[in-house]
Design an enzyme around this catalytic site. Sequence first.
Site, PDB file in Angstrom:
ATOM      1  N   PHE A   1      -7.150  18.650 -13.061  1.00  0.00           N
ATOM      2  CA  PHE A   1      -6.511  17.872 -12.221  1.00  0.00           C
ATOM      3  C   PHE A   1      -5.122  18.177 -11.749  1.00  0.00           C
ATOM      4  O   PHE A   1      -4.395  16.639 -11.686  1.00  0.00           O
ATOM      5  CB  PHE A   1      -6.746  16.593 -12.399  1.00  0.00           C
ATOM      6  CG  PHE A   1      -8.166  16.013 -12.228  1.00  0.00           C
ATOM      7  CD1 PHE A   1      -9.626  15.818 -11.175  1.00  0.00           C
ATOM      8  CD2 PHE A   1      -9.029  15.741 -13.033  1.00  0.00           C
ATOM      9  CE1 PHE A   1     -10.024  15.848 -10.925  1.00  0.00           C
ATOM     10  CE2 PHE A   1     -10.235  15.708 -13.751  1.00  0.00           C
ATOM     11  CZ  PHE A   1     -10.836  15.616 -12.408  1.00  0.00           C
TER      12      PHE A   1
ATOM     13  N   ASN B   1      -2.158  -5.858  -0.956  1.00  0.00           N
ATOM     14  CA  ASN B   1      -1.169  -4.814  -0.431  1.00  0.00           C
ATOM     15  C   ASN B   1      -0.943  -5.241   0.753  1.00  0.00           C
ATOM     16  O   ASN B   1      -2.016  -5.656   1.492  1.00  0.00           O
ATOM     17  CB  ASN B   1      -1.984  -3.818  -0.687  1.00  0.00           C
ATOM     18  CG  ASN B   1      -2.059  -3.244  -1.918  1.00  0.00           C
ATOM     19  OD1 ASN B   1      -1.452  -3.569  -2.631  1.00  0.00           O
ATOM     20  ND2 ASN B   1      -3.259  -2.660  -2.326  1.00  0.00           N
TER      21      ASN B   1
ATOM     22  N   GLU C   1      -3.353  -8.837  -7.175  1.00  0.00           N
ATOM     23  CA  GLU C   1      -2.068  -8.973  -5.926  1.00  0.00           C
ATOM     24  C   GLU C   1      -2.506  -8.290  -4.745  1.00  0.00           C
ATOM     25  O   GLU C   1      -3.682  -7.493  -4.551  1.00  0.00           O
ATOM     26  CB  GLU C   1      -1.542  -6.987  -6.460  1.00  0.00           C
ATOM     27  CG  GLU C   1      -2.359  -5.677  -6.497  1.00  0.00           C
ATOM     28  CD  GLU C   1      -1.118  -4.523  -6.462  1.00  0.00           C
ATOM     29  OE1 GLU C   1      -0.255  -5.215  -6.082  1.00  0.00           O
ATOM     30  OE2 GLU C   1      -1.493  -3.645  -6.057  1.00  0.00           O
TER      31      GLU C   1
ATOM     32  N   GLU D   1      -6.611  -8.164  -4.067  1.00  0.00           N
ATOM     33  CA  GLU D   1      -6.939  -7.077  -4.721  1.00  0.00           C
ATOM     34  C   GLU D   1      -7.610  -7.969  -5.483  1.00  0.00           C
ATOM     35  O   GLU D   1      -6.860  -8.617  -6.587  1.00  0.00           O
ATOM     36  CB  GLU D   1      -6.673  -5.453  -5.220  1.00  0.00           C
ATOM     37  CG  GLU D   1      -5.832  -4.953  -4.187  1.00  0.00           C
ATOM     38  CD  GLU D   1      -4.961  -3.703  -4.885  1.00  0.00           C
ATOM     39  OE1 GLU D   1      -5.490  -2.666  -4.117  1.00  0.00           O
ATOM     40  OE2 GLU D   1      -4.107  -3.560  -5.983  1.00  0.00           O
TER      41      GLU D   1
ATOM     42  N   GLU E   1      -0.774 -10.768 -19.183  1.00  0.00           N
ATOM     43  CA  GLU E   1      -1.899 -11.320 -18.376  1.00  0.00           C
ATOM     44  C   GLU E   1      -3.359 -11.320 -19.441  1.00  0.00           C
ATOM     45  O   GLU E   1      -3.224  -9.671 -20.462  1.00  0.00           O
ATOM     46  CB  GLU E   1      -2.438 -10.994 -17.044  1.00  0.00           C
ATOM     47  CG  GLU E   1      -2.559  -9.757 -17.228  1.00  0.00           C
ATOM     48  CD  GLU E   1      -2.596  -9.374 -14.960  1.00  0.00           C
ATOM     49  OE1 GLU E   1      -2.053 -10.520 -14.712  1.00  0.00           O
ATOM     50  OE2 GLU E   1      -3.513  -8.259 -14.787  1.00  0.00           O
TER      51      GLU E   1
ATOM     52  N   ASN F   1      -5.652   5.161 -12.938  1.00  0.00           N
ATOM     53  CA  ASN F   1      -5.328   4.042 -11.828  1.00  0.00           C
ATOM     54  C   ASN F   1      -4.837   4.423 -10.225  1.00  0.00           C
ATOM     55  O   ASN F   1      -4.505   3.305  -9.539  1.00  0.00           O
ATOM     56  CB  ASN F   1      -4.346   3.202 -12.327  1.00  0.00           C
ATOM     57  CG  ASN F   1      -4.363   2.690 -13.187  1.00  0.00           C
ATOM     58  OD1 ASN F   1      -5.128   2.164 -13.195  1.00  0.00           O
ATOM     59  ND2 ASN F   1      -3.127   2.537 -13.979  1.00  0.00           N
TER      60      ASN F   1
ATOM     61  N   LYS G   1       4.853  -8.636  -8.122  1.00  0.00           N
ATOM     62  CA  LYS G   1       3.790  -9.818  -9.035  1.00  0.00           C
ATOM     63  C   LYS G   1       3.812 -11.116  -9.247  1.00  0.00           C
ATOM     64  O   LYS G   1       3.152 -12.440  -9.538  1.00  0.00           O
ATOM     65  CB  LYS G   1       2.739  -8.693 -10.008  1.00  0.00           C
ATOM     66  CG  LYS G   1       2.320  -7.450  -9.539  1.00  0.00           C
ATOM     67  CD  LYS G   1       1.678  -6.679 -10.628  1.00  0.00           C
ATOM     68  CE  LYS G   1       2.279  -5.221 -10.206  1.00  0.00           C
ATOM     69  NZ  LYS G   1       1.122  -4.743  -9.182  1.00  0.00           N
TER      70      LYS G   1
HETATM   71  P1  ADP Z   1      -4.660   1.966  -1.654  1.00  0.00           P
HETATM   72  O1  ADP Z   1      -4.156   1.100  -2.371  1.00  0.00           O
HETATM   73  O2  ADP Z   1      -4.133   1.723   0.391  1.00  0.00           O
HETATM   74  O3  ADP Z   1      -6.312   2.083  -1.932  1.00  0.00           O
HETATM   75  P2  ADP Z   1      -3.541   4.030  -2.948  1.00  0.00           P
HETATM   76  O4  ADP Z   1      -3.536   2.197  -3.827  1.00  0.00           O
HETATM   77  O5  ADP Z   1      -4.644   4.952  -3.722  1.00  0.00           O
HETATM   78  O6  ADP Z   1      -4.333   3.692  -1.599  1.00  0.00           O
HETATM   79  O7  ADP Z   1      -2.222   4.299  -2.681  1.00  0.00           O
HETATM   80  C1  ADP Z   1      -1.432   3.685  -2.595  1.00  0.00           C
HETATM   81  C2  ADP Z   1      -0.391   4.560  -2.755  1.00  0.00           C
HETATM   82  O8  ADP Z   1      -0.160   5.687  -3.957  1.00  0.00           O
HETATM   83  C3  ADP Z   1      -0.343   5.074  -0.725  1.00  0.00           C
HETATM   84  O9  ADP Z   1       0.562   4.608  -0.378  1.00  0.00           O
HETATM   85  C4  ADP Z   1      -0.780   6.815  -1.175  1.00  0.00           C
HETATM   86  O10 ADP Z   1      -0.217   7.576   0.244  1.00  0.00           O
HETATM   87  C5  ADP Z   1      -0.075   7.080  -2.703  1.00  0.00           C
HETATM   88  N1  ADP Z   1      -0.626   7.713  -3.320  1.00  0.00           N
HETATM   89  C6  ADP Z   1      -2.626   7.558  -3.704  1.00  0.00           C
HETATM   90  N2  ADP Z   1      -2.878   8.561  -4.155  1.00  0.00           N
HETATM   91  C7  ADP Z   1      -1.626   9.692  -4.797  1.00  0.00           C
HETATM   92  C8  ADP Z   1      -1.021  10.503  -5.133  1.00  0.00           C
HETATM   93  N3  ADP Z   1      -2.723  11.059  -6.311  1.00  0.00           N
HETATM   94  N4  ADP Z   1      -0.141  11.067  -5.776  1.00  0.00           N
HETATM   95  C9  ADP Z   1       0.923  10.297  -5.599  1.00  0.00           C
HETATM   96  N5  ADP Z   1       0.666   9.337  -4.641  1.00  0.00           N
HETATM   97  C10 ADP Z   1      -0.127   8.930  -3.822  1.00  0.00           C
HETATM   98  P1  ADP Z   2      -0.484  -1.252  -9.235  1.00  0.00           P
HETATM   99  O1  ADP Z   2       0.168  -2.509  -8.068  1.00  0.00           O
HETATM  100  O2  ADP Z   2       0.287   0.105  -9.787  1.00  0.00           O
HETATM  101  O3  ADP Z   2      -1.837  -0.924  -7.716  1.00  0.00           O
HETATM  102  P2  ADP Z   2      -1.993  -3.233  -9.422  1.00  0.00           P
HETATM  103  O4  ADP Z   2      -2.229  -4.775 -10.416  1.00  0.00           O
HETATM  104  O5  ADP Z   2      -2.876  -4.164  -8.658  1.00  0.00           O
HETATM  105  O6  ADP Z   2      -1.075  -2.679 -10.294  1.00  0.00           O
HETATM  106  O7  ADP Z   2      -2.808  -2.702 -11.395  1.00  0.00           O
HETATM  107  C1  ADP Z   2      -3.775  -0.895 -10.930  1.00  0.00           C
HETATM  108  C2  ADP Z   2      -5.205  -1.205 -11.481  1.00  0.00           C
HETATM  109  O8  ADP Z   2      -4.480  -1.454 -12.913  1.00  0.00           O
HETATM  110  C3  ADP Z   2      -6.449  -1.710 -11.044  1.00  0.00           C
HETATM  111  O9  ADP Z   2      -7.426  -1.784 -10.021  1.00  0.00           O
HETATM  112  C4  ADP Z   2      -6.887  -2.486 -12.518  1.00  0.00           C
HETATM  113  O10 ADP Z   2      -8.137  -0.860 -12.175  1.00  0.00           O
HETATM  114  C5  ADP Z   2      -6.141  -2.418 -13.608  1.00  0.00           C
HETATM  115  N1  ADP Z   2      -5.804  -3.992 -14.202  1.00  0.00           N
HETATM  116  C6  ADP Z   2      -4.656  -4.329 -14.320  1.00  0.00           C
HETATM  117  N2  ADP Z   2      -4.347  -5.285 -14.426  1.00  0.00           N
HETATM  118  C7  ADP Z   2      -5.536  -5.672 -15.313  1.00  0.00           C
HETATM  119  C8  ADP Z   2      -6.230  -6.233 -15.639  1.00  0.00           C
HETATM  120  N3  ADP Z   2      -5.388  -7.656 -15.925  1.00  0.00           N
HETATM  121  N4  ADP Z   2      -7.565  -6.250 -16.387  1.00  0.00           N
HETATM  122  C9  ADP Z   2      -7.448  -4.937 -16.536  1.00  0.00           C
HETATM  123  N5  ADP Z   2      -7.137  -4.272 -15.952  1.00  0.00           N
HETATM  124  C10 ADP Z   2      -6.463  -4.556 -15.451  1.00  0.00           C
HETATM  125 MG    MG Z   3      -3.293  -2.174  -6.534  1.00  0.00          MG
END
Ligand code: ADP
Ligand code: ADP
Ligand code: MG
Length: 666
Positions: free
Chosen positions: A348, A290, A288, A275, A200, A235, A116
Amino acid sequence: MFNKILIANRGEIACRIIKTAKKMGIKTVAVYSDTDVDALHVKMADEAVHIGAAPANQSYIVIDKILSAVKKSKADAVHPGYGFLSENKMFAEALERENIVFIGPPSGAIETMGDKITSKKLAKKAGVSTVPGYLGLIEDEEAAVKISNKIGYPVMIKASAGGGGKGMRVAWNDQEAQQGFKSSKNEATNSFGDDRIFIEKYVTKPRHIEIQILADKHGKTIYLNERECSIQRRNQKVIEEAPSPFLDDKTREEMGKQSCALAKAVSYTSAGTVEFIVDENRNFYFLEMNTRLQVEHPVTELITGIDIVENMIRIAWGEKLSISQKDVHINGWAIESRIYAEDPFRNFLPSIGRITRYRPPDERFDQALIVRNDTGVFEGSEISIHYDPMIAKLCSWAKSRTEALRVMSDSLDEFELDGIGHNIPFLSSVMRNKKFIKGDITTAFIEEEFPDGFKSVKLDSSLLKSIAAACSAMYRLFEIRRTRITGRMDNHTRVVENDWVVSLGGHNFDINLKADKTGSMVKFLDKSTVRVESNWVPGDSIAKVKIEDKILIMKVNKVTGGFRVRLLGSDLDVLIRNKRQFELSSHMLRKIEPDMTKFLVCPMPGMLIKVDVSEGEEVQEGQTLCVVEAMKMENVLRADKKGVIKKINVEAGQSLAVDEVIIEFE
Ligand code: ADP
Ligand code: ADP
Ligand code: MG
């Protein structure tokens, strides 16, 4: 074009990739673990190679095992899907070394974007808007507090190597910053073996909006518009849509251009997703990238008509992108619901076991309406603790958002899934949520709209009245059939009654039925009448019933004395009695349920990670008792109410069966 590709994945995404490969005339190879011998992706592929035991670290994520499967099957290329090895730089490098094509980006891009801090620095340099923050090394807690003050609270403390929502903390003051820094660092060390932390600005109530891009190996990069993914639980995305109800053309174009600039800056090729979080004033900030195919890619395919997997394969083969930016349009609206084996009625918690009934709605690809269901299961499949709990991705498409929502809502009502707990009732209730319908959503939506978790949706009394009318007409059909087939001596004296008391959702409706050839007139005690018509016959598990001019779609299970009915996120026991039975019933004693309130039982098989309480301790409602890991997720079990711990029966590290007693209370 490639002759044969291997798909280093399982479940719905492996099936999804096989479909496109078949369409392109490419042969496919599946890989499978011990528990996946009979899985759908194995059945769909032309060949399959066994790669080891069920846990992913003994099969799906072992690079050497995938490599030998590739050699054994003589595949020319590998598609990694998402998760597993898809963002593993070493895997991409290993394939490169063996001259096998990786259907994904170059390993250098994976490496840069996997971190990151590095990716944010690069994004800044490429002119991409990033969240204000500090990307230097943070020595200790003191420094963390200083930096947080400079940025201004609230702040987000994140692990540079983080992913999947791990290693993240929000801090609103000095004390939280101090603590957050410490726990993020711990979590980062434990989960990623890398303790670099950055801080941040925390954007409050943002939307998560992401841009899909495609880049070929000849310097052309385009964006396929955005996906709105704000409906998240812990998240994790749950419902996505395209386009976003929030973006205007100008913001969309700006986000698209910046995403392409970022991709170019890392020499990206293949499909990828950038994203962003977007604040209420449409300021957007890079989160970030993907570097893989995303779970929710279907909604983009539905509004653009572009097959993303096909483009990934063509790009990997070396073809030029056949589409240009000007050919990418937004046509209609698409929504995706992730159907998870998670029981919304039990906070859940992941649910596992055999799917005893699996009847998704029919897929439809019409001019004005699409229902698409990407899945990796079938009736009889087993949902195990080893993999993530996604069962299917149900997508709807129509000309307008309103129409797409309606199609989704109906399709969820038609979706039959039994044997395991699942989140369909929850998804249905989101489709009926007023804020969601208006598109007024943020990443805090689920927390705000379901503060006490999910409870079966309470339907209003006019809807209950309609359901009562429908059920009485259906019950009558059962009664008719019963009198015909029993052959009992008293048949000639039995007449099907027309007067019933239908009890559901705390209401009792007095009903009189007058059936004719095409339906029934149902009269209530208050003299109101409704007409009920349906093709339903006893035994059907889905009933489509026309009530006056409205259609209700219900899942029905016949139970003694009535039906169990599910619709619109609600789960109802419908009791149907004649007047005499109803009067008698009020004199009967209620069945006494065994008292389980003094025990904490394990809701699913898993492993006890840690216990947060000790014997003799007093606990408050909502307090964390212990953590159980199942299906890649840590599940926190909390106290239902105030109490004192009498006995703890298991130790951390021990595996647990469903319903096993973990803790006893005084
Ligand atoms: P994307 O970033 O493609 O939108 P997600 O962020 O939801 O998908 O998921 C990222 C990864 O985490 C995927 O590779 C998926 O296999 C895994 N994942 C998604 N949902 C779950 C869950 N409920 N529990 C565990 N792993 C999950
Ligand atoms: P990951 O690698 O775990 O997916 P991300 O940086 O993509 O981490 O963040 C996951 C989620 O956390 C985002 O979809 C958003 O909902 C929340 N988030 C991340 N950074 C921030 C921020 N600076 N302020 C508010 N929400 C955030
Ligand atoms: Mg993310």
